[in-house]
Enzyme design. Structure first.
Site, mmCIF file in Angstrom:
data_model
loop_
_atom_site.group_PDB
_atom_site.id
_atom_site.type_symbol
_atom_site.label_atom_id
_atom_site.label_comp_id
_atom_site.label_asym_id
_atom_site.label_seq_id
_atom_site.Cartn_x
_atom_site.Cartn_y
_atom_site.Cartn_z
ATOM 1 N N ASP A 503 13.596 75.927 -13.803
ATOM 2 C CA ASP A 503 15.110 75.618 -14.063
ATOM 3 C C ASP A 503 15.411 74.315 -13.953
ATOM 4 O O ASP A 503 16.520 73.888 -14.531
ATOM 5 C CB ASP A 503 15.801 76.216 -12.475
ATOM 6 C CG ASP A 503 15.804 77.827 -12.668
ATOM 7 O OD1 ASP A 503 15.907 78.502 -13.713
ATOM 8 O OD2 ASP A 503 15.737 78.366 -11.357
HETATM 9 C C1 GLC Z 1 13.188 78.778 -7.862
HETATM 10 C C2 GLC Z 1 13.914 79.810 -8.536
HETATM 11 C C3 GLC Z 1 13.168 80.509 -9.699
HETATM 12 C C4 GLC Z 1 12.651 79.623 -10.474
HETATM 13 C C5 GLC Z 1 11.753 78.636 -9.785
HETATM 14 C C6 GLC Z 1 11.310 77.255 -10.628
HETATM 15 O O1 GLC Z 1 12.087 79.568 -7.036
HETATM 16 O O2 GLC Z 1 14.569 80.732 -7.805
HETATM 17 O O3 GLC Z 1 14.036 81.420 -10.630
HETATM 18 O O4 GLC Z 1 11.862 80.173 -11.519
HETATM 19 O O5 GLC Z 1 12.645 78.095 -8.708
HETATM 20 O O6 GLC Z 1 12.352 76.417 -11.143
#
Ligand code: GLC
Length: 802
Positions: A503
């Site tokens: 993200d």
């Molecule tokens: C957090 C989020 C997940 C994402 C990860 C990497 O765990 O909940 O959806 O894939 O971060 O950014």
């Protein structure tokens, strides 16, 4: 295994099913969940936490204060006051944490938490739980007089209420406090609480809804009630805190009812205990439906809701019934865990896979990344991506629940194959963020489900699209793939959009040009899986196309994204590569290496090279990092990852979700010893030995552990709600122990440390218990020599379906 002491704060019981915390001053609140898929609560080892019904944002029942000092408050508190000495304490230690206790112990079990304390010559035991089949929260209490004189006690059970939108409670509480009604119903002998007005806006907005909160909350007890309070301000008193409520100090509630104000529910009861005597009683809280969303009336005598309330009250005032519910809860979890039990020479692995890792993923199945101590339950809702990964453990015990979840997720797909990124139950709203991987997690979930169950009927169930019209699950699956295949960029790779699994790579592709290598590998993986499914079912239509697309994507990745020793992470909007040796920072990312192997796009040589590069550049004693070197300079064309402090979060932490994929990739590549090393390097049981550094709960995975790039190397954060729990579990069971569901049956393909001479896996598969024993007399890592089924030699590595 004997009681297993993890660190100075606690140990696992011999059967592994409880983690016992022996001192309350842990380095962070150590949480547990009490829930049944509808009613849910977080409970810390000091009684802290909150409860919600169906969804933690829109339907929060009780209040928990973020950033509270002292932390982890409020909670579900029971104060015990001795009338003679006019002194009191709380049964869960908090909030009376300044007092000296003679004894403290918290037992986090599966679906319950029990706190035992001794103070003022009284031993208290409170067990919090939610039965599987009633939406009710129970606080079962035992009090014992440890002295040799009779004791006259007052008991105050206290909970702070929200009843409605928790986001609104944060941003507009002074206004929101005009709507709660709390009163005592003398016939029901209960506190009844409700809210005249229910904000269901999905964000910060001045738009007003036009309805009441649809429930009455009932709080009651098996004891005779002597007093009550509904007004928090009055109960606590001015300039006081939970640690010294005025009513408790005085020994008498004020019997307040409110039609506006800060709501709470307090019940006061008296209890006499003869010398050495022990008594048991219960407090509980549940909801009944309001007859209309347009009424502000109190619960009417003999109405449907009233009769329902009396029925539940009668049942749960009966301690025998409460015990029966608790026993059923224990049995539920015993049966749940029994559906998969492993026995290996590694006791820690056994404990984790058989109990706590499995339990954690039962929690992630229902909470996703929504409601936890580190996930406030206000912003994200249920993420489609996470939800479709959080199914591995539930699938074995409750395939029907997973099936329902897949159908629910289908209903958030649009006709063009795109998806809401997240959703909120009840309001059925969510956000379409444009993360490129989100649509593809639906096929991922469907395939995982089908391999376990062979319930191909699922594919022909009809589900409505979010924007109208309907299609079968198979059509939903195809649409997700078609959407992604129409979303490729200049190099024939998946466009990044607002991010992929990561993200924090949120500005790589905002202008619509950036491309993701990990996302493309994920697409390749999904294509390969779908090809296998369509082949199995004889669905010819898309086979040729998808086989060609798989090869194209694999070729593009290998042609454009091989950096010499590893795969790059992607191309930015300006066409420049990142995650490359040409970059100054963030030269290598773990995701594209692991998934090059998992998706099968890397040949043997590149598999070796990219995994070696992970080992060389990303390894730490606590597992592989997500990237190296971390970003010290902000790069706005990459985004949030470069704004995180080096060594934490997605900027170079040991991000356990990624570590679990490196573990899986090493297993697929056949590197058993290396994989096993990663397993132990990341195992919370090992890292939590230094609890004051590690901080998080030792019994569950945390999202990440700080890497050596930050002074707090070894500190964990964001426990409980992490995909690493699901992927470590899946990878151990299916790829290390090698008992893997396929359409045709259970495949046996272990990849184990050579020192293991044998192990066993007992597993429910399609309604039949398989007892699998693996012998390794020659001490190899992998390769199956022969298989015997029911005393006869069997010519296949895939066990038959019985
Ligand atoms: C957090 C989020 C997940 C994402 C990860 C990497 O765990 O909940 O959806 O894939 O971060 O950014």
């Amino acid at each position: 295994m004997k009681n297993f002491q993890v660190n100075k704060y606690g140990y696992f019981t011999e059967d592994g099913k409880e983690f016992v915390i022996t001192t309350p001053k842990t380095p962070a609140p150590w949480m547990n969940y009490i829930w049944n898929g509808r009613w849910a609560g977080l409970v810390s080892h000091t009684g802290g936490g909150y409860s919600f019904y169906l969804t933690p944002r829109d339907n929060r029942l009780t209040r928990y204060r973020y950033n509270c000092l002292p932390w982890d408050q409020p909670g579900r508190y029971i104060y015990v006051r001795d009338k003679k000495i006019a002194n009191y304490f709380s049964l869960s230690w908090a909030p009376t944490i300044e007092l000296k206790y003679d004894y403290y112990e918290c037992r986090h079990g599966l679906g319950y938490t029990k706190i035992i304390t001794e103070n003022l010559g009284i031993r208290g035991e409170v067990t919090y739980f939610v039965p599987r089949d009633y939406d009710i929260e129970i606080w079962l209490v035992k009090l014992k007089n440890l002295t040799n004189e009779r004791r006259d006690l007052d008991i105050f059970a206290y909970i702070e209420l929200i009843m409605g939108n928790a986001l609104n409670d944060l941003i507009n509480q002074p206004n929101d406090k005009h709507f709660p009604d709390v009163y005592f119903d003398g016939d029901l002998k209960s506190i009844v609480a409700t809210r005249r007005y229910w904000v269901t806006n999905r964000g910060v907005s001045v738009a007003q809804p036009n309805h009441a909160w649809p429930y009455y909350l009932i709080f009651s007890t098996s004891l005779e009630i002597k007093g009550f309070d509904g007004d928090k301000e009055k109960f606590i008193g001015r300039w006081r805190s939970n640690a010294n409520p005025e009513a408790v100090e005085l020994g008498s509630c004020f019997n307040t009812e409110i039609t506006a104000g800060d709501p709470c529910a307090v019940i006061q009861s008296e209890l006499e205990l003869e010398e050495g005597e022990e008594k048991e009683f219960v407090f509980f809280m549940f909801l009944v439906d309001k007859p209309s969303l347009h009424t502000n009336e109190r619960l009417k005598r003999n109405s449907k809701a009233y009769n329902k309330a009396s029925e539940i009250l009668n049942k749960f005032k009966n301690l025998g019934f409460v015990h029966q519910k608790f026993d059923e809860l224990k049995k539920y979890w015993d049966d749940y865990l029994k559906t998969l039990q492993v026995k290996t020479p590694d006791e820690k692995l056994n404990l984790f896979v058989n109990v706590w890792n499995r339990y954690q993923i039962a929690v992630t199945f229902d909470m996703s990344r929504n409601a936890g101590y580190y996930h406030g339950g206000l912003l994200f809702g249920t993420g489609i991506r996470d939800q479709m990964q959080d199914i591995f453990g539930e699938l074995i015990a409750n395939p029907k629940r997973v099936r329902d979840r897949i159908l629910e997720v289908c209903s958030y797909q649009f006709k063009d194959g795109s998806m809401l990124h997240n959703f909120f139950r009840i309001s059925r709203t969510g956000e379409k963020t444009g993360h490129c991987d989100t649509p593809l997690w639906l096929p991922f979930g469907i395939i995982t489900y089908l391999k376990e169950t062979a319930d191909f009927n699922l594919l022909y169930e009809k589900v409505e699209y979010y924007d109208g019209g309907s299609g079968t699950v198979l059509q939903h699956l195809i649409k997700a793939i078609e959407y992604s295949l129409n979303n490729l960029g200049k190099h024939g790779l998946l466009k990044f959009g607002r991010g992929d699994w990561n993200d924090t790579l949120d500005y790589v592709g905002v202008k619509g040009k950036g491309e993701t290598v990990w996302g493309s590998e994920f697409l390749a993986y999904i294509l390969r899986e779908v090809i296998e499914l369509f082949n199995y079912l004889g669905l010819k239509q898309f086979l040729k196309k998808y086989s060609e697309e798989y090869l194209k994507i694999a070729n593009n990745i290998n042609r454009f994204c091989w950096d010499g020793k590893w795969y790059i992470r992607g191309f930015k909007d300006d066409g420049k590569p990142f995650g490359s040796s040409k970059n100054r920072e963030g030269k290598i990312f773990a995701n594209p290496q692991a998934w090059a192997v998992i998706s099968g796009i890397a040949d043997e040589e590149r598999t070796k090279m990219c995994l070696k590069s992970v080992e060389k550049y990303l390894d730490t004693p606590k597992g592989p990092k997500i990237l190296h070197p971390p970003f010290t300079k902000v790069d706005p064309s990459i985004g949030l990852a470069t704004r995180c402090v080096p060594g934490k979060k997605e900027n170079g932490a040991i991000f356990n979700h990624v570590a679990s994929w490196v573990f899986l990739a090493e297993l697929i590549a056949g590197n058993a010893e290396r994989a096993y090393q990663i397993y132990h390097a990341t195992l919370p049981l090992n890292n939590a030995i230094d609890a004051d550094l590690y901080k998080m709960e030792p019994y569950v995975y945390s999202e990440y552990v700080t890497s050596p790039d930050h002074p707090s190397f070894g500190e964990a954060s964001h426990s409980w709600l992490t995909g690493s729990s699901d992927w470590f579990f899946k990878s151990v069971v299916e790829y290390m122990l090698g008992v893997r569901p396929t359409y045709a049956g259970l495949l046996i393909d272990p990849c184990i440390p050579s020192s293991w001479k044998s192990f066993s896996v007992n597993r429910l598969f399609r309604g039949v218990e398989y007892r699998i024993e693996v012998l390794n007399p020659d001490g190899v890592n992998k390769g199956v020599k022969e298989i015997w089924v029911d005393g006869k030699k069997y010519g296949d590595r895939i066990l038959p379906v019985f």
